[in-house]
Design a protein around this motif. Structure first.
Motif, PDB file in Angstrom:
ATOM      1  N   ALA A  12       1.111  -1.296   0.322  1.00  0.00           N
ATOM      2  CA  ALA A  12       0.342   0.013  -0.089  1.00  0.00           C
ATOM      3  C   ALA A  12       1.244   1.262   0.204  1.00  0.00           C
ATOM      4  CB  ALA A  12      -0.699   0.226   1.191  1.00  0.00           C
ATOM      5  N   HIS A  13       0.908   2.581  -0.816  1.00  0.00           N
ATOM      6  CA  HIS A  13       1.081   3.352  -0.703  1.00  0.00           C
ATOM      7  C   HIS A  13       0.469   4.796  -1.918  1.00  0.00           C
ATOM      8  CE1 HIS A  13       4.849   5.627  -2.939  1.00  0.00           C
ATOM      9  NE2 HIS A  13       5.986   4.718  -2.539  1.00  0.00           N
ATOM     10  N   PHE A  14       1.343   5.595  -0.651  1.00  0.00           N
ATOM     11  CA  PHE A  14       0.902   7.234  -1.052  1.00  0.00           C
ATOM     12  C   PHE A  14       0.471   7.524  -2.848  1.00  0.00           C
ATOM     13  CE2 PHE A  14       2.142   9.307   3.265  1.00  0.00           C
ATOM     14  CZ  PHE A  14       1.108   8.593   3.326  1.00  0.00           C
ATOM     15  N   PHE A  15      -0.502   7.392  -3.312  1.00  0.00           N
ATOM     16  CA  PHE A  15      -0.395   7.424  -5.413  1.00  0.00           C
ATOM     17  C   PHE A  15      -0.760   9.107  -5.517  1.00  0.00           C
ATOM     18  CE2 PHE A  15      -4.480   6.227  -7.981  1.00  0.00           C
ATOM     19  CZ  PHE A  15      -2.514   5.742  -8.670  1.00  0.00           C
ATOM     20  N   ASP A  16      -0.417   9.033  -6.111  1.00  0.00           N
ATOM     21  CA  ASP A  16      -0.529  10.630  -7.244  1.00  0.00           C
ATOM     22  C   ASP A  16      -1.259  10.022  -8.565  1.00  0.00           C
ATOM     23  OD1 ASP A  16      -1.175  12.985  -9.183  1.00  0.00           O
ATOM     24  OD2 ASP A  16       1.209  12.488  -8.698  1.00  0.00           O
ATOM     25  N   PRO A  17      -3.288  10.240  -8.151  1.00  0.00           N
ATOM     26  CA  PRO A  17      -3.553   9.633  -9.594  1.00  0.00           C
ATOM     27  C   PRO A  17      -3.683  10.385 -10.266  1.00  0.00           C
ATOM     28  CG  PRO A  17      -4.743   9.982  -7.397  1.00  0.00           C
ATOM     29  CD  PRO A  17      -3.721  10.291  -6.916  1.00  0.00           C
ATOM     30  N   GLU A  18      -2.600  11.235 -10.309  1.00  0.00           N
ATOM     31  CA  GLU A  18      -2.280  11.980 -12.168  1.00  0.00           C
ATOM     32  C   GLU A  18      -3.393  12.918 -12.756  1.00  0.00           C
ATOM     33  OE1 GLU A  18       0.968  10.865 -14.529  1.00  0.00           O
ATOM     34  OE2 GLU A  18       0.103   8.446 -13.381  1.00  0.00           O
ATOM     35  N   THR A  19      -4.875  13.039 -12.056  1.00  0.00           N
ATOM     36  CA  THR A  19      -5.767  13.938 -12.530  1.00  0.00           C
ATOM     37  C   THR A  19      -4.996  15.235 -12.174  1.00  0.00           C
ATOM     38  OG1 THR A  19      -7.080  13.993 -10.506  1.00  0.00           O
ATOM     39  CG2 THR A  19      -7.213  12.600 -12.127  1.00  0.00           C
ATOM     40  N   PRO A  20      -5.569  16.971 -12.767  1.00  0.00           N
ATOM     41  CA  PRO A  20      -4.791  17.586 -11.903  1.00  0.00           C
ATOM     42  C   PRO A  20      -5.263  18.128 -10.771  1.00  0.00           C
ATOM     43  CG  PRO A  20      -6.569  17.938 -14.136  1.00  0.00           C
ATOM     44  CD  PRO A  20      -6.485  17.349 -13.774  1.00  0.00           C
ATOM     45  N   SER A  21      -6.515  17.908  -9.897  1.00  0.00           N
ATOM     46  CA  SER A  21      -7.317  18.278  -8.506  1.00  0.00           C
ATOM     47  C   SER A  21      -6.276  17.503  -7.817  1.00  0.00           C
ATOM     48  CB  SER A  21      -8.200  17.958  -7.968  1.00  0.00           C
ATOM     49  OG  SER A  21      -9.004  16.866  -8.888  1.00  0.00           O
TER      50      SER A  21
END
Length: 276
Positions: free
Chosen positions: A194-203
């Motif tokens: 499990a890992h902190f995630f950047d979904p790569e959407t602007p917000s």
């Protein structure tokens, strides 16, 4: 030797109340009692940009519980190498898997003296559970420990757990760390991450950057949000168990979702991989 600048947790905090401990910060986020003011200050700082910051810890913990139930109940795994165990709270790995497989062996790895003391005191009468002191970001050190090799049978499948740990490693060679762990276990073994995630959407990316900045510049000094492509590199030579790499709360939830996820809950992802 692990570069401490890339992994602040490699420099054990122990009882130093002037430094935040990753284990104690998680404990505070889960409403535990084994934390200090400086640990709670980390959460307050991140809460200035993400008021629901504690939900990162809850999504992480609940994913771990469900993944362990799957491994013990469905996959039949009876050996667990839990890296970065943290402070003992409710529903730890050994409690989940030994409820389903009483003879399952769980080996916890941590280098924080306070964590080790708490864990050993709690588990002194559990012969199938062991705490070993080592740096989880130094797999050569972990895997060469005689007590690790004696406690776990590396000729049989092992579940390697890195739940909420790799985002505290800021180097670019995290995939190499995981490859060493995966190379050490036999086919049919599993990896839980499990890992902190950047979904790569602007917000969401903006929120991820803000949270990461607060974590890294807090007394804890770590907390990296990685993209899907970056997280997939942590599963070498593996196939992901359905549904793959998804938000932690979307990995086989326990029931129907009545309320939508908040943006913080949409910034932590998890997956379970099986070595081919």
């Amino acid at each position: 030797m692990v570069d401490v600048s890339k992994a602040p947790s490699s420099d054990p905090v122990g009882v130093d109340t002037t430094r935040a401990s990753i284990a104690r910060v998680y404990d505070a986020a889960l409403n535990g009692k084994d934390n200090f003011e400086i640990d709670r200050e980390v959460l307050r700082q991140v809460a200035t940009v993400a008021p629901e910051v504690n939900d990162l810890a809850w999504s992480n913990r609940n994913f771990l519980i469900r993944a362990c139930r799957f491994l013990a109940g469905q996959a039949g795994i009876t050996q667990y190498l839990d890296c970065g165990s943290g402070l003992p709270t409710a529903e730890n790995t050994h409690q989940v898997v030994q409820r389903l497989e009483p003879e399952a062996k769980v080996l916890y790895i941590d280098n924080d003296p306070v964590v080790l003391a708490h864990g050993r005191a709690l588990l002194e009468e559990n012969e199938n559970t062991l705490f070993v002191s080592a740096d989880i970001f130094d797999p050569d050190q972990v895997l060469s420990k005689p007590e690790v090799r004696e406690f776990l049978d590396f000729s049989q499948p092992i579940a390697v757990i890195q739940n909420g740990t790799l985002h505290h490693y800021t180097g670019d060679d995290g995939a190499e760390i995981m490859k060493k762990y995966v190379d050490a276990v036999v086919p049919g073994s599993y990896t839980v991450i499990a890992h902190f995630f950047d979904p790569e959407t602007p917000s969401h990316s903006e929120l991820a950057r803000k949270m990461s900045d607060k974590f890294v510049h807090s007394p804890m000094k770590s907390g990296v949000f990685r993209t899907r492509a970056e997280l997939m590199e942590f599963f070498p030579d593996q196939e992901l168990v359905t549904p793959g790499l998804v938000l932690c709360d979307d990995w086989w939830p326990d029931g129907p979702r009545i309320k939508p996820l908040n943006q913080v809950e949409e910034c932590i992802a998890g997956a379970v991989g099986r070595k081919l």
